[in-house]
Design a protein around this motif. Structure first.
Motif, PDB file in Angstrom:
ATOM      1  N   LEU A 154     -28.240 -18.192 -39.173  1.00  0.00           N
ATOM      2  CA  LEU A 154     -27.616 -17.153 -40.004  1.00  0.00           C
ATOM      3  C   LEU A 154     -28.422 -16.897 -41.272  1.00  0.00           C
ATOM      4  N   ARG A 155     -29.188 -17.918 -41.693  1.00  0.00           N
ATOM      5  CA  ARG A 155     -29.987 -17.785 -42.921  1.00  0.00           C
ATOM      6  C   ARG A 155     -31.390 -17.263 -42.652  1.00  0.00           C
ATOM      7  N   LYS A 156     -31.976 -17.647 -41.506  1.00  0.00           N
ATOM      8  CA  LYS A 156     -33.369 -17.297 -41.256  1.00  0.00           C
ATOM      9  C   LYS A 156     -33.665 -17.289 -39.758  1.00  0.00           C
ATOM     10  N   CYS A 157     -34.504 -16.358 -39.337  1.00  0.00           N
ATOM     11  CA  CYS A 157     -34.964 -16.309 -37.945  1.00  0.00           C
ATOM     12  C   CYS A 157     -36.317 -17.009 -37.858  1.00  0.00           C
ATOM     13  N   PRO A 158     -36.425 -18.084 -37.078  1.00  0.00           N
ATOM     14  CA  PRO A 158     -37.715 -18.767 -36.933  1.00  0.00           C
ATOM     15  C   PRO A 158     -38.658 -17.970 -36.031  1.00  0.00           C
ATOM     16  N   ASP A 159     -39.829 -18.521 -35.758  1.00  0.00           N
ATOM     17  CA  ASP A 159     -40.774 -17.860 -34.852  1.00  0.00           C
ATOM     18  C   ASP A 159     -40.443 -18.123 -33.389  1.00  0.00           C
ATOM     19  N   LEU A 160     -39.764 -19.259 -33.138  1.00  0.00           N
ATOM     20  CA  LEU A 160     -39.420 -19.618 -31.757  1.00  0.00           C
ATOM     21  C   LEU A 160     -38.305 -20.658 -31.777  1.00  0.00           C
ATOM     22  N   LEU A 161     -37.464 -20.633 -30.729  1.00  0.00           N
ATOM     23  CA  LEU A 161     -36.377 -21.597 -30.596  1.00  0.00           C
ATOM     24  C   LEU A 161     -36.550 -22.411 -29.318  1.00  0.00           C
TER      25      LEU A 161
ATOM     26  N   ARG B 219     -28.847 -13.511 -29.243  1.00  0.00           N
ATOM     27  CA  ARG B 219     -29.242 -12.147 -28.886  1.00  0.00           C
ATOM     28  C   ARG B 219     -28.383 -11.118 -29.624  1.00  0.00           C
ATOM     29  N   ARG B 220     -27.130 -11.447 -29.863  1.00  0.00           N
ATOM     30  CA  ARG B 220     -26.288 -10.535 -30.645  1.00  0.00           C
ATOM     31  C   ARG B 220     -26.732 -10.507 -32.106  1.00  0.00           C
ATOM     32  N   LEU B 221     -27.185 -11.657 -32.590  1.00  0.00           N
ATOM     33  CA  LEU B 221     -27.585 -11.760 -34.005  1.00  0.00           C
ATOM     34  C   LEU B 221     -28.975 -11.192 -34.257  1.00  0.00           C
ATOM     35  N   TRP B 222     -29.955 -11.609 -33.436  1.00  0.00           N
ATOM     36  CA  TRP B 222     -31.349 -11.275 -33.689  1.00  0.00           C
ATOM     37  C   TRP B 222     -31.962 -10.358 -32.626  1.00  0.00           C
ATOM     38  N   GLY B 223     -31.201  -9.956 -31.612  1.00  0.00           N
ATOM     39  CA  GLY B 223     -31.766  -9.149 -30.534  1.00  0.00           C
ATOM     40  C   GLY B 223     -32.828  -9.942 -29.796  1.00  0.00           C
ATOM     41  N   ASN B 224     -33.906  -9.272 -29.402  1.00  0.00           N
ATOM     42  CA  ASN B 224     -35.011  -9.940 -28.688  1.00  0.00           C
ATOM     43  C   ASN B 224     -36.123 -10.392 -29.619  1.00  0.00           C
ATOM     44  N   GLN B 225     -35.838 -10.389 -30.917  1.00  0.00           N
ATOM     45  CA  GLN B 225     -36.850 -10.756 -31.900  1.00  0.00           C
ATOM     46  C   GLN B 225     -37.270 -12.221 -31.781  1.00  0.00           C
TER      47      GLN B 225
ATOM     48  N   ILE C  24     -30.681 -22.514 -14.905  1.00  0.00           N
ATOM     49  CA  ILE C  24     -31.873 -21.810 -15.366  1.00  0.00           C
ATOM     50  C   ILE C  24     -31.688 -20.308 -15.201  1.00  0.00           C
ATOM     51  N   VAL C  25     -31.169 -19.910 -14.043  1.00  0.00           N
ATOM     52  CA  VAL C  25     -30.909 -18.485 -13.788  1.00  0.00           C
ATOM     53  C   VAL C  25     -29.934 -17.945 -14.824  1.00  0.00           C
ATOM     54  N   GLN C  26     -28.871 -18.713 -15.100  1.00  0.00           N
ATOM     55  CA  GLN C  26     -27.886 -18.288 -16.086  1.00  0.00           C
ATOM     56  C   GLN C  26     -28.531 -18.163 -17.466  1.00  0.00           C
ATOM     57  N   GLY C  27     -29.412 -19.103 -17.775  1.00  0.00           N
ATOM     58  CA  GLY C  27     -30.096 -19.055 -19.062  1.00  0.00           C
ATOM     59  C   GLY C  27     -30.901 -17.781 -19.228  1.00  0.00           C
ATOM     60  N   PHE C  28     -31.610 -17.363 -18.183  1.00  0.00           N
ATOM     61  CA  PHE C  28     -32.382 -16.118 -18.250  1.00  0.00           C
ATOM     62  C   PHE C  28     -31.450 -14.917 -18.394  1.00  0.00           C
ATOM     63  N   GLN C  29     -30.333 -14.939 -17.694  1.00  0.00           N
ATOM     64  CA  GLN C  29     -29.378 -13.837 -17.796  1.00  0.00           C
ATOM     65  C   GLN C  29     -28.814 -13.716 -19.204  1.00  0.00           C
ATOM     66  N   ASP C  30     -28.689 -14.864 -19.866  1.00  0.00           N
ATOM     67  CA  ASP C  30     -28.120 -14.863 -21.218  1.00  0.00           C
ATOM     68  C   ASP C  30     -29.163 -14.675 -22.316  1.00  0.00           C
ATOM     69  N   GLY C  31     -30.451 -14.557 -21.944  1.00  0.00           N
ATOM     70  CA  GLY C  31     -31.450 -14.206 -22.937  1.00  0.00           C
ATOM     71  C   GLY C  31     -32.621 -15.137 -23.122  1.00  0.00           C
ATOM     72  N   ALA C  32     -32.698 -16.260 -22.378  1.00  0.00           N
ATOM     73  CA  ALA C  32     -33.852 -17.151 -22.514  1.00  0.00           C
ATOM     74  C   ALA C  32     -35.111 -16.461 -21.984  1.00  0.00           C
ATOM     75  N   ASP C  33     -36.259 -16.781 -22.573  1.00  0.00           N
ATOM     76  CA  ASP C  33     -37.522 -16.150 -22.173  1.00  0.00           C
ATOM     77  C   ASP C  33     -38.327 -17.004 -21.207  1.00  0.00           C
ATOM     78  N   ASP C  34     -38.157 -18.311 -21.275  1.00  0.00           N
ATOM     79  CA  ASP C  34     -38.902 -19.216 -20.399  1.00  0.00           C
ATOM     80  C   ASP C  34     -38.172 -20.553 -20.381  1.00  0.00           C
ATOM     81  N   TYR C  35     -38.594 -21.465 -19.513  1.00  0.00           N
ATOM     82  CA  TYR C  35     -37.945 -22.766 -19.457  1.00  0.00           C
ATOM     83  C   TYR C  35     -38.963 -23.857 -19.141  1.00  0.00           C
ATOM     84  N   VAL C  36     -38.622 -25.081 -19.524  1.00  0.00           N
ATOM     85  CA  VAL C  36     -39.394 -26.275 -19.190  1.00  0.00           C
ATOM     86  C   VAL C  36     -38.405 -27.310 -18.665  1.00  0.00           C
TER      87      VAL C  36
END
Length: 224
Positions: free
Chosen positions: A42-49, A68-74, A89-101
């Protein structure tokens, strides 16, 4: 410096990842609950999560949707999950994750995925080379051992640069002589390489990742 938020309830894993990424000149903030992560976001958007799915106070999928509601795809999100959780993993992508390990993961693999995501988001270009606690910035022509900047002569720097670019491969003495010295029109004997390498090792605190391949040359390879 790249800023990373890491949401993880396993403190040992979190600290290992933080130490590894800090050596690679990244700023890492650890959060052991989704609630704490939300307050920071809520205070700051990092470069990656970096986001572990299973947290004590909630689910990573829900945090993805909230972000995604707060920061969009930023904000690029790298999902951490355990083997066998294909549906998650599939659910994570549907909810906005970009990649996984998948856990357990090699730190070097995680780092390469982080760089790939940052490149895709346009937030970085690869000007840094790494091996264990060593880092070399090709833009600034600077070398660091952990957080300490190491001042090198031009031959020492060029020698390290060539080995860094060929990390994991043995570079022969002849290749080093030809590419570091002869390419500049400086014809030197084999002893010059030996002396320069000795000085380089000393300045770099005799790193274990710098190997001598007897009768052939030298090789840089990860040892941590």
């Amino acid at each position: 410096m790249t800023t990373i938020y890491y949401v993880e309830d396993d403190r040992d894993i979190a600290e290992n990842v933080k130490t590894y990424l800090q050596i690679r000149q990244m700023e890492v903030h650890l959060f052991y609950s989704i609630a704490d992560a939300k307050q920071a976001l809520l205070r700051k958007c990092p470069d990656l999560l970096l986001l572990d799915r299973n947290m004590p106070d909630g689910n990573g999928d829900e945090l993805c949707k909230w972000i995604r509601r707060l920061w969009g795809n930023q904000l690029p999100i790298l999902y951490l999950t355990v083997r066998g959780e294909t549906a998650d993993i599939v659910q994570g992508f549907q909810d906005g994750a970009d990649d996984y390990v998948v856990k357990p993961f090699e730190l070097e693999v995680l780092y390469s995925r982080i760089l790939a995501l940052l490149r895709r988001s346009g937030q970085t270009k690869e000007t840094r080379l790494f091996c264990d606690h060593l880092s070399l910035d090709t833009d600034k022509m600077s070398v660091f051992w952990e957080q300490e900047e190491i001042l090198l002569s031009q031959p020492e720097y060029q020698l390290l640069l060539l080995l860094m670019k060929n990390k994991g491969k043995t570079v022969t003495r002849r290749q080093l002589l030809e590419q570091v010295w002869d390419s500049n029109g400086n014809y030197v004997n084999d002893n010059t390489l030996t002396v320069t390498m000795k000085r380089l090792r000393e300045k770099l605190h005799n790193p274990t990742c710098l190997k001598t391949i007897r009768s052939f040359g030298y090789r840089l390879e990860e040892s941590i």
